[in-house]
Design a protein around this motif. Structure first.
Motif, PDB file in Angstrom:
ATOM      1  N   SER A  12      47.554  45.854  30.597  1.00 10.22           N
ATOM      2  CA  SER A  12      46.885  46.188  29.345  1.00 10.22           C
ATOM      3  C   SER A  12      45.619  45.348  29.163  1.00 10.22           C
ATOM      4  CB  SER A  12      47.825  45.963  28.163  1.00 10.22           C
ATOM      5  OG  SER A  12      47.145  46.148  26.941  1.00 10.22           O
ATOM      6  N   ASP A  13      44.540  46.003  28.729  1.00 10.50           N
ATOM      7  CA  ASP A  13      43.278  45.297  28.478  1.00 10.50           C
ATOM      8  C   ASP A  13      43.272  44.567  27.138  1.00 10.50           C
ATOM      9  OD1 ASP A  13      42.260  46.221  30.879  1.00 10.50           O
ATOM     10  OD2 ASP A  13      41.432  48.042  29.971  1.00 10.50           O
ATOM     11  N   THR A  14      44.265  44.881  26.277  1.00 12.76           N
ATOM     12  CA  THR A  14      44.264  44.313  24.933  1.00 12.76           C
ATOM     13  C   THR A  14      45.268  43.177  24.757  1.00 12.76           C
ATOM     14  OG1 THR A  14      45.815  46.047  24.238  1.00 12.76           O
ATOM     15  CG2 THR A  14      43.467  46.458  23.891  1.00 12.76           C
ATOM     16  N   VAL A  15      46.048  42.883  25.770  1.00 16.81           N
ATOM     17  CA  VAL A  15      46.974  41.745  25.705  1.00 16.81           C
ATOM     18  C   VAL A  15      46.239  40.509  26.225  1.00 16.81           C
ATOM     19  CG1 VAL A  15      49.136  40.761  26.566  1.00 16.81           C
ATOM     20  CG2 VAL A  15      49.017  43.195  26.005  1.00 16.81           C
ATOM     21  N   ASN A  16      45.799  39.652  25.303  1.00 11.06           N
ATOM     22  CA  ASN A  16      44.965  38.520  25.710  1.00 11.06           C
ATOM     23  C   ASN A  16      45.734  37.424  26.435  1.00 11.06           C
ATOM     24  OD1 ASN A  16      46.397  37.449  23.587  1.00 11.06           O
ATOM     25  ND2 ASN A  16      44.638  37.168  22.240  1.00 11.06           N
ATOM     26  N   LEU A  17      47.052  37.504  26.440  1.00 15.29           N
ATOM     27  CA  LEU A  17      47.851  36.540  27.197  1.00 15.29           C
ATOM     28  C   LEU A  17      47.817  36.828  28.695  1.00 15.29           C
ATOM     29  CD1 LEU A  17      51.080  36.170  25.010  1.00 15.29           C
ATOM     30  CD2 LEU A  17      49.288  34.474  25.333  1.00 15.29           C
ATOM     31  N   ALA A  18      47.542  38.093  29.035  1.00 17.83           N
ATOM     32  CA  ALA A  18      47.536  38.479  30.444  1.00 17.83           C
ATOM     33  C   ALA A  18      46.268  37.965  31.118  1.00 17.83           C
ATOM     34  CB  ALA A  18      47.632  40.001  30.569  1.00 17.83           C
ATOM     35  N   GLU A  19      46.446  37.111  32.107  1.00 18.78           N
ATOM     36  CA  GLU A  19      45.331  36.561  32.853  1.00 18.78           C
ATOM     37  C   GLU A  19      45.633  36.664  34.338  1.00 18.78           C
ATOM     38  OE1 GLU A  19      44.741  32.579  31.570  1.00 18.78           O
ATOM     39  OE2 GLU A  19      43.936  33.130  29.608  1.00 18.78           O
ATOM     40  N   PHE A  20      44.585  36.777  35.126  1.00 18.03           N
ATOM     41  CA  PHE A  20      44.787  36.863  36.564  1.00 18.03           C
ATOM     42  C   PHE A  20      45.256  35.518  37.116  1.00 18.03           C
ATOM     43  CE2 PHE A  20      42.337  40.727  36.168  1.00 18.03           C
ATOM     44  CZ  PHE A  20      42.848  41.523  37.189  1.00 18.03           C
ATOM     45  N   GLY A  21      46.204  35.597  38.006  1.00 16.65           N
ATOM     46  CA  GLY A  21      46.734  34.410  38.651  1.00 16.65           C
ATOM     47  C   GLY A  21      47.570  34.802  39.847  1.00 16.65           C
ATOM     48  N   TYR A  22      47.898  33.816  40.678  1.00 14.34           N
ATOM     49  CA  TYR A  22      48.717  34.071  41.855  1.00 14.34           C
ATOM     50  C   TYR A  22      50.194  33.994  41.478  1.00 14.34           C
ATOM     51  CZ  TYR A  22      44.588  33.517  44.808  1.00 14.34           C
ATOM     52  OH  TYR A  22      43.355  33.665  45.402  1.00 14.34           O
ATOM     53  N   ASN A  23      50.953  35.011  41.869  1.00 10.53           N
ATOM     54  CA  ASN A  23      52.384  34.947  41.659  1.00 10.53           C
ATOM     55  C   ASN A  23      53.044  34.221  42.825  1.00 10.53           C
ATOM     56  OD1 ASN A  23      52.451  36.740  43.783  1.00 10.53           O
ATOM     57  ND2 ASN A  23      53.017  38.518  42.558  1.00 10.53           N
ATOM     58  N   ALA A  24      54.392  34.213  42.848  1.00 13.30           N
ATOM     59  CA  ALA A  24      55.116  33.475  43.892  1.00 13.30           C
ATOM     60  C   ALA A  24      54.829  34.014  45.289  1.00 13.30           C
ATOM     61  CB  ALA A  24      56.616  33.525  43.607  1.00 13.30           C
ATOM     62  N   GLU A  25      54.436  35.292  45.373  1.00  9.93           N
ATOM     63  CA  GLU A  25      54.137  35.899  46.669  1.00  9.93           C
ATOM     64  C   GLU A  25      52.668  35.769  47.047  1.00  9.93           C
ATOM     65  OE1 GLU A  25      55.948  37.623  44.254  1.00  9.93           O
ATOM     66  OE2 GLU A  25      57.797  36.919  45.215  1.00  9.93           O
ATOM     67  N   GLY A  26      51.896  35.062  46.219  1.00 12.23           N
ATOM     68  CA  GLY A  26      50.490  34.853  46.515  1.00 12.23           C
ATOM     69  C   GLY A  26      49.604  36.042  46.208  1.00 12.23           C
ATOM     70  N   VAL A  27      50.080  36.947  45.337  1.00  6.66           N
ATOM     71  CA  VAL A  27      49.306  38.136  44.977  1.00  6.66           C
ATOM     72  C   VAL A  27      48.523  37.849  43.696  1.00  6.66           C
ATOM     73  CG1 VAL A  27      49.404  40.593  44.416  1.00  6.66           C
ATOM     74  CG2 VAL A  27      51.034  39.610  46.046  1.00  6.66           C
ATOM     75  N   TRP A  28      47.241  38.220  43.691  1.00 12.73           N
ATOM     76  CA  TRP A  28      46.340  37.986  42.552  1.00 12.73           C
ATOM     77  C   TRP A  28      46.453  39.160  41.588  1.00 12.73           C
ATOM     78  CZ3 TRP A  28      43.622  33.954  40.828  1.00 12.73           C
ATOM     79  CH2 TRP A  28      42.537  34.157  39.978  1.00 12.73           C
TER      80      TRP A  28
END
Length: 318
Positions: free
Chosen positions: A31-47
């Protein structure tokens, strides 16, 4: 006022245990409107865009204590310092995962005077510190050699799992034969085979620290239930407020699930009964109301027997 009551409830939950396990996980959100969502690496190294979920679990009770939704880029212990203050857990020992190993995190925990147990990564230079394994104990029938050494005001606990050492040595020699590692790498990794190093601000017997370290699986089990059984990791929401509500309701479901599971464990019925199975069996019984009158429909013999074993006083006497 409502917020104060919620904090009092969290305090009540946490006050039942002075040993808390803390970990972070994540849930995806496009969602573009959820400001908590930010790009980051998960445990599998996916951005990917994600919302981090921080969870405290109580070691003594086996129950989740507190959950928080955090921006997806937050991966340090700065958030847990404030969280511990909110749930009023002074003096509580915090068990962390290897993912929190860093000088910054260690300094933050020491500054906040939070007692902690922090396992080290296998490539940590602290493995080079000489620690004599002068103690031993058994953990689930596995022989564990142990030792400890104080350094810079903290304590390093070193363990060697005899069974794990043999398994890892076999794996390393197989990698050598397959050409995956060379002789130099083999010799370096053999020195750490079967060994576990833990840094802690707590002074205790090695066996006690080891048991706390092993209990970290509890929070992983809670996250697994939160995501797979409760399916709280699916976000189809438009703003942060909705995310907070979604996560909190998921936390309530997780808490109830763990309470039911604990009761089943105490009754020794985990081999053939799960919380889902119990609720399915109880759903065969209905409460029927007509005006002010309320009665319970017929209770199957098998359901009544299970309720008695679990000490559930929910049905009238037959």
């Amino acid at each position: 006022m409502r917020g104060r009551k919620e904090l009092e409830k969290y305090w009540y939950l946490s006050s039942q245990s002075n040993r808390l396990i803390y970990d972070l996980s994540f849930i995806f959100s496009s969602s573009d409107t959820v400001n908590l969502a930010e790009f980051g690496y998960n445990a599998e190294g996916v951005w990917l865009p994600q919302v981090n979920i921080a969870l405290f679990s109580a070691m003594d009770t086996g129950l989740p204590v507190m959950i928080r939704a955090l921006p997806g880029s937050v991966r340090d212990v700065s958030t847990l310092v404030g969280s511990l203050a909110e749930i009023a857990a002074p003096g509580g020992i915090l068990v962390l995962d290897r993912g929190f190993v860093s000088e910054k995190n260690e300094a933050a925990l020491i500054k906040a005077k939070i007692p902690f147990v922090l396992p080290q990564r296998r490539n940590s230079t602290r493995y080079e510190i000489r620690i004599h394994l002068t103690d031993h104990f058994f953990y689930h029938k596995r022989l564990i050699h142990a030792g400890k050494r104080e350094i810079d005001g903290l304590t390093l606990y070193l363990y060697e799992d005899a069974d794990l050492k043999v398994e890892e040595e076999k794996t390393l020699y197989r990698l050598l034969e397959e050409g995956e590692i060379d002789r130099e790498a083999l010799n370096v990794r053999l020195k750490r085979a079967g060994r576990i190093l833990i840094l802690s601000s707590v002074k205790a017997e090695p066996q006690e620290i080891y048991q706390m370290y092993k209990s970290r699986n509890l929070v992983e089990d809670h996250f697994a239930a939160f995501k797979s059984l409760i399916q709280a990791d699916k976000l189809y929401l438009r703003d942060a407020t909705a995310v907070f509500g979604h996560v909190f309701v998921g936390f309530l479901c997780l808490y109830l699930y763990c309470r039911i599971l604990n009761r089943i464990k105490r009754a020794g019925m985990t081999a053939h009964l799960s919380p889902q199975g119990l609720l399915l069996k109880l759903s065969k019984v209905y409460a029927v109301g007509a005006g002010e009158e309320r009665r319970i429909t017929e209770v199957p013999k098998g359901v009544r027997k299970i309720a008695e074993k679990l000490e559930l006083d929910i049905f009238p006497n037959a």
